[in-house]
Design an enzyme around this catalytic site. Structure first.
Site, short mmCIF file in Angstrom:
data_model
loop_
_atom_site.label_atom_id
_atom_site.label_comp_id
_atom_site.label_asym_id
_atom_site.label_seq_id
_atom_site.Cartn_x
_atom_site.Cartn_y
_atom_site.Cartn_z
N ARG A 37 20.97 -15.39 -17.52
CA ARG A 37 20.53 -16.72 -17.10
C ARG A 37 19.36 -16.61 -16.12
O ARG A 37 18.39 -17.36 -16.20
CB ARG A 37 21.69 -17.48 -16.45
CG ARG A 37 22.81 -17.84 -17.41
CD ARG A 37 23.87 -18.69 -16.72
NE ARG A 37 25.04 -18.82 -17.57
CZ ARG A 37 26.24 -18.34 -17.31
NH1 ARG A 37 26.45 -17.68 -16.17
NH2 ARG A 37 27.25 -18.51 -18.14
N ASP B 33 27.02 -28.81 -27.10
CA ASP B 33 28.33 -28.16 -27.15
C ASP B 33 29.29 -29.09 -27.87
O ASP B 33 29.10 -30.32 -27.88
CB ASP B 33 28.86 -27.82 -25.75
CG ASP B 33 29.90 -26.71 -25.78
OD1 ASP B 33 29.50 -25.53 -25.65
OD2 ASP B 33 31.08 -27.01 -25.97
N SER B 34 30.33 -28.51 -28.45
CA SER B 34 31.30 -29.31 -29.19
C SER B 34 32.45 -29.80 -28.32
O SER B 34 33.26 -30.61 -28.76
CB SER B 34 31.87 -28.50 -30.37
OG SER B 34 32.54 -27.34 -29.89
N ASP C 109 24.31 -19.01 -27.53
CA ASP C 109 25.37 -18.18 -26.94
C ASP C 109 26.71 -18.72 -27.42
O ASP C 109 27.41 -19.42 -26.67
CB ASP C 109 25.26 -18.21 -25.42
CG ASP C 109 26.34 -17.38 -24.74
OD1 ASP C 109 26.89 -16.47 -25.40
OD2 ASP C 109 26.64 -17.65 -23.56
N CYS D 122 29.66 -12.38 -27.85
CA CYS D 122 30.72 -11.85 -26.98
C CYS D 122 31.83 -11.20 -27.82
O CYS D 122 32.94 -10.99 -27.34
CB CYS D 122 31.29 -12.95 -26.09
SG CYS D 122 31.96 -14.36 -26.98
#
Length: 390
Positions: A209, A247-248, A294, A334
């Site tokens: 970040r 985002d969901s 991400d 990830c």
């Protein structure tokens, strides 16, 4: 004084543990009926067939990774945990000025089956193995001695617990829990450790970040899979001209919006599936100077590798499609079950098949508060690639 069972390696087996890794697989052990009957999580001593001593660990006949070693000859008790926690704390305090970091990163800190994220006066613990579950009371006593947090939360709801025969639960064992403030790179965020994903915050992307924030001044930014706004708010704070975040999860976006307001920024937040939203952006011809993708793990187990690889390739293609020429694209995974080489290959294919050219300017993992065991590459799970896209 209790006497712990001694387990033995089979002849010519245990190549990784003999080289220094802290894991032993079930097929590498001499397992008779008495050993198989041991309670999951039983403390044991491990020896080679030649009598070589590997120290204490714990055993679970139900798990593929049957033994996880503490890599010590010291008795496992409160003093052991206090010593390991002090060592972990000293490392973090040498790296960070404020108490916001991953305090314990499992095998990377010599405490297999345990992660602890510290958020100011709150510590959020995740216990993933039967062995560490049995030792949790000693661990919590040592945590009080070394760190003395006001609040301690057990986020014992990871799917991997089922593989160890453990139930799933979330509980505040000290304090009340609730929303906490997280400080990172000079920005303020909010986390809900009792209900958010994982521990409620992802410290692993801290350095990435910061890297993108340095590029953000005066530029437009898209943060796909933004969760609670990590990249979005970092870039806004660095002077981005415009920030859009997708985002969901409605609860995650609510926290992101509150954090943006607390920092004095107004990014545009969109609740949507990231693939569907990117497709819409491509159709509209939307373009951004900086794009971050991400996502949650696409390869949760080895059987998911091929499907997950295709998903990363698609995400790379769509993300590159909305990146302006001369812009920057960060792609992250990830999933420890996809190697860096394969992840990089899929990302490259996704970008280059568009007819775009790109150069890789950064290859990174998690921050320094996520130390990796030198003989256990699985502990270095995060992969982040930054491309300059033409």
């Amino acid at each position: 004084m209790s006497v712990h069972p001694t387990l033995k390696l089979k002849p010519r087996e245990g190549r990784r543990v003999r080289a220094g890794a802290p894991w032993v697989f079930a097929n590498e052990l001499v397992l008779d009926a008495k050993t198989k009957a041991l309670e999951p999580g039983t403390l044991i001593k491990l020896e080679g067939d030649d009598g070589r001593k590997f120290g204490f660990g714990y055993f679970n006949a139900k798990s593929l990774i049957a033994v996880r070693l503490f890599e010590t000859e010291e008795a496992i008790g409160r003093n052991f945990f206090a010593a390991r926690l002090r060592r972990a704390l000293e490392l973090r305090e040498s790296l960070y000025d404020r108490p916001f970091y991953r305090l314990v990163h499992a095998e990377g800190d010599g405490l297999p089956g345990l992660t602890i994220d510290r958020m100011g006066s709150t510590c959020v613990c995740q216990v993933t193995t039967a062995g560490m579950e049995a030792l949790t009371p000693m661990l919590l006593d040592a945590l009080d001695e070394v760190v003395a947090p006001e609040t301690v939360i057990l986020r014992n709801d990871t799917p991997s617990r089922a593989l160890e025969g453990l139930d799933s639960f979330v509980n505040a064992v000290k304090g009340e829990g609730g929303r906490v403030t997280v400080e990172e790179n000079g920005a303020r965020y909010f986390a809900e450790p009792l209900s958010g994903q994982k521990t409620g915050w992802y410290y692993d992307q801290r350095d990435n970040r910061a890297f993108l924030a340095k590029l953000a001044r005066g530029r437009t930014v898209l943060d796909a899979c933004c969760y609670t706004g990590g990249f979005a708010i970092a870039c806004a704070k660095a002077g981005a001209a415009n920030v859009t975040a997708v985002d969901s999860s409605a609860p995650a976006l609510a926290l992101a919006e509150e954090a943006a307001s607390a920092n004095g920024f107004r990014p545009r937040f969109i609740k949507a599936d990231v693939f569907e939203e990117l497709e819409r952006m491509v159709a509209r011809g939307d373009k951004f100077d900086i794009v971050v993708a991400d996502p949650p793990p696409f390869v949760k187990s080895r059987k998911d590798l091929e499907a997950g690889a295709r998903a990363y390739r698609k995400l790379a293609r769509l993300s590159a499609s909305v990146t302006k020429p001369g812009g920057f694209l960060l792609l992250a995974s990830c999933s420890h079950n996809i190697p860096m080489e394969r992840f990089a290959q899929e990302c490259a294919i996704g970008i280059l098949r568009l007819g775009r050219s790109a150069t890789l300017i950064r290859e990174a993992g998690a921050g320094s508060d996520h130390p990796a065991h030198p003989m256990l590459p699985e502990t270095a799970y995060l992969k982040a690639l930054v491309y300059a896209v033409s």
